[in-house]
Design an enzyme around this catalytic site. Sequence first.
Site, PDB file in Angstrom:
ATOM      1  N   HIS A  12     -25.685 -14.815  15.094  1.00  8.37           N
ATOM      2  CA  HIS A  12     -26.483 -13.664  14.652  1.00  8.37           C
ATOM      3  C   HIS A  12     -27.281 -14.121  13.435  1.00  8.37           C
ATOM      4  O   HIS A  12     -26.848 -14.011  12.290  1.00  8.37           O
ATOM      5  CB  HIS A  12     -25.575 -12.476  14.309  1.00  8.37           C
ATOM      6  CG  HIS A  12     -26.324 -11.195  14.085  1.00  8.37           C
ATOM      7  ND1 HIS A  12     -26.133 -10.070  14.853  1.00  8.37           N
ATOM      8  CD2 HIS A  12     -27.288 -10.862  13.186  1.00  8.37           C
ATOM      9  CE1 HIS A  12     -26.939  -9.100  14.432  1.00  8.37           C
ATOM     10  NE2 HIS A  12     -27.643  -9.566  13.410  1.00  8.37           N
ATOM     11  N   HIS A  14     -31.327 -14.210  12.125  1.00  9.93           N
ATOM     12  CA  HIS A  14     -32.722 -13.801  12.337  1.00  9.93           C
ATOM     13  C   HIS A  14     -33.670 -14.891  11.845  1.00  9.93           C
ATOM     14  O   HIS A  14     -33.668 -15.229  10.665  1.00  9.93           O
ATOM     15  CB  HIS A  14     -33.019 -12.497  11.594  1.00  9.93           C
ATOM     16  CG  HIS A  14     -32.331 -11.298  12.169  1.00  9.93           C
ATOM     17  ND1 HIS A  14     -32.957 -10.408  13.009  1.00  9.93           N
ATOM     18  CD2 HIS A  14     -31.059 -10.842  12.022  1.00  9.93           C
ATOM     19  CE1 HIS A  14     -32.107  -9.444  13.353  1.00  9.93           C
ATOM     20  NE2 HIS A  14     -30.942  -9.692  12.767  1.00  9.93           N
ATOM     21  N   ASP A  16     -36.852 -14.569  11.596  1.00 11.34           N
ATOM     22  CA  ASP A  16     -37.818 -13.937  10.694  1.00 11.34           C
ATOM     23  C   ASP A  16     -37.160 -13.413   9.419  1.00 11.34           C
ATOM     24  O   ASP A  16     -37.831 -12.858   8.553  1.00 11.34           O
ATOM     25  CB  ASP A  16     -38.606 -12.821  11.402  1.00 11.34           C
ATOM     26  CG  ASP A  16     -37.784 -12.047  12.417  1.00 11.34           C
ATOM     27  OD1 ASP A  16     -36.547 -12.168  12.393  1.00 11.34           O
ATOM     28  OD2 ASP A  16     -38.377 -11.334  13.249  1.00 11.34           O
ATOM     29  N   GLY A 170     -33.024  -2.696  14.234  1.00  7.99           N
ATOM     30  CA  GLY A 170     -33.809  -1.708  13.505  1.00  7.99           C
ATOM     31  C   GLY A 170     -33.037  -0.437  13.212  1.00  7.99           C
ATOM     32  O   GLY A 170     -31.811  -0.446  13.107  1.00  7.99           O
ATOM     33  N   HIS A 197     -27.689  -4.469  17.978  1.00  4.35           N
ATOM     34  CA  HIS A 197     -27.207  -3.998  16.684  1.00  4.35           C
ATOM     35  C   HIS A 197     -26.684  -2.579  16.896  1.00  4.35           C
ATOM     36  O   HIS A 197     -27.438  -1.691  17.305  1.00  4.35           O
ATOM     37  CB  HIS A 197     -28.352  -3.950  15.670  1.00  4.35           C
ATOM     38  CG  HIS A 197     -28.829  -5.279  15.195  1.00  4.35           C
ATOM     39  ND1 HIS A 197     -29.411  -6.217  16.024  1.00  4.35           N
ATOM     40  CD2 HIS A 197     -28.826  -5.829  13.940  1.00  4.35           C
ATOM     41  CE1 HIS A 197     -29.743  -7.281  15.302  1.00  4.35           C
ATOM     42  NE2 HIS A 197     -29.399  -7.075  14.043  1.00  4.35           N
ATOM     43  N   GLU A 200     -23.430  -0.009  13.025  1.00  5.20           N
ATOM     44  CA  GLU A 200     -23.693  -0.487  11.664  1.00  5.20           C
ATOM     45  C   GLU A 200     -24.037   0.724  10.799  1.00  5.20           C
ATOM     46  O   GLU A 200     -23.304   1.078   9.885  1.00  5.20           O
ATOM     47  CB  GLU A 200     -24.834  -1.502  11.685  1.00  5.20           C
ATOM     48  CG  GLU A 200     -25.166  -2.104  10.336  1.00  5.20           C
ATOM     49  CD  GLU A 200     -26.377  -3.047  10.386  1.00  5.20           C
ATOM     50  OE1 GLU A 200     -26.574  -3.763   9.395  1.00  5.20           O
ATOM     51  OE2 GLU A 200     -27.117  -3.056  11.385  1.00  5.20           O
ATOM     52  N   ASP A 278     -26.745 -13.594   9.573  1.00  9.22           N
ATOM     53  CA  ASP A 278     -27.710 -12.496   9.700  1.00  9.22           C
ATOM     54  C   ASP A 278     -29.101 -12.917   9.224  1.00  9.22           C
ATOM     55  O   ASP A 278     -29.913 -13.382  10.017  1.00  9.22           O
ATOM     56  CB  ASP A 278     -27.214 -11.246   8.972  1.00  9.22           C
ATOM     57  CG  ASP A 278     -27.873  -9.973   9.481  1.00  9.22           C
ATOM     58  OD1 ASP A 278     -28.566 -10.031  10.523  1.00  9.22           O
ATOM     59  OD2 ASP A 278     -27.698  -8.912   8.865  1.00  9.22           O
ATOM     60  N   ASP A 279     -29.404 -12.702   7.941  1.00  3.33           N
ATOM     61  CA  ASP A 279     -30.703 -13.091   7.368  1.00  3.33           C
ATOM     62  C   ASP A 279     -30.442 -14.066   6.230  1.00  3.33           C
ATOM     63  O   ASP A 279     -30.494 -13.693   5.054  1.00  3.33           O
ATOM     64  CB  ASP A 279     -31.452 -11.856   6.844  1.00  3.33           C
ATOM     65  CG  ASP A 279     -31.775 -10.869   7.941  1.00  3.33           C
ATOM     66  OD1 ASP A 279     -32.655 -11.171   8.764  1.00  3.33           O
ATOM     67  OD2 ASP A 279     -31.143  -9.794   7.982  1.00  3.33           O
TER      68      ASP A 279
END
EC number: 3.5.4.4
Length: 331
Positions: A12, A14, A16, A170, A197, A200, A278-279
């Site tokens: 998981h 991202h 971006d 999102g 997702h 959450e 994640d990010d």
Amino acid sequence: MIDKSIPLVDLHRHLDGNVRVQTIWELGHQHGIALPAQSLAELAPFVQIQGKENSLVAFLKKLDWMVAVLADLDAVKRVAYENVADAALSGLDYAELRFSPYYMAMNHNLPIEGVVEAVIDGVNAGLKDHAVKINLIGIMSRSFGQEKCLLELEGLLAHKDKLVAMDLAGDELGFPGDLFNDHFKRVRDAGLAITAHAGEAAGSESMWQAIQTLGATRIGHGVNAIHDPKLMEYLVKHKIGIESCPTSNLHTSTVDNYDVHPLRTFLDAGVLIGLNTDDPGVSNIDIAHEYRVVKSEMGFSDAQLAQLQRNGVEMAFMSDSDRKALYAAKA
């Protein structure tokens, strides 16, 4: 802490949400995009979490800077290439990089399918230079509505042979999964795996919908499953993978601190759960950081960490032969 005999994976992650500060600085200047700082050092706090700030709004603002500088397809390709390099540099054997082509395209009106192609090209270039295995997951960003998600879906399905799965990300509360049932029927018809997702921001009902209607075999985050015993049983029985991202959950205020994160509850219940970043660009972490905090802040044993590592490999969207090859490379 990290078991060298087990492949290290990040499922998981991202693409971006992992743009280097230096790259944001350089692309901003290259394309005349006004940045919120006058130097590279001053820019970092605007695009990366510093210390213990835990706010979803602040987190998303930092994330937005990462796509604000994607002024052309060459910039997209560069970011994709650097994502592969970063995965290799962080010691990963395998990563699944997910991306939302509309989110990456929207600031500068880039063609959605062109963004998909640029990501694929950048990843392929990165794989020539770096020893890591990468698969791609397409994202539909629900926050932009059904029509924009349809545009994303069409751009992604045009290159479905280069993807292993599709994701829904999102605003989970404002745009529930039921709005995207038709989108995911097309994903299933295309033969792609599904992750979403869910659980959450919303409760367990969001996870039930993602699994039973959208067809998800993995769930991103899923922290609210622990309040639904029937769902926990279902996750175990059907081997639904939970992509856990503890530090991100802290940074977005999904959980208040590591002590109350449900990772241990999942693992003790026998749920197939693994660690992810994640990010990583926004959170300013790598996969080793997640293993460190789970050990130091949450008190996991080395045996439990190894189980999380094995779970990640088992959950990966790859063939059994590729899984065996990953293990063979560690022998």
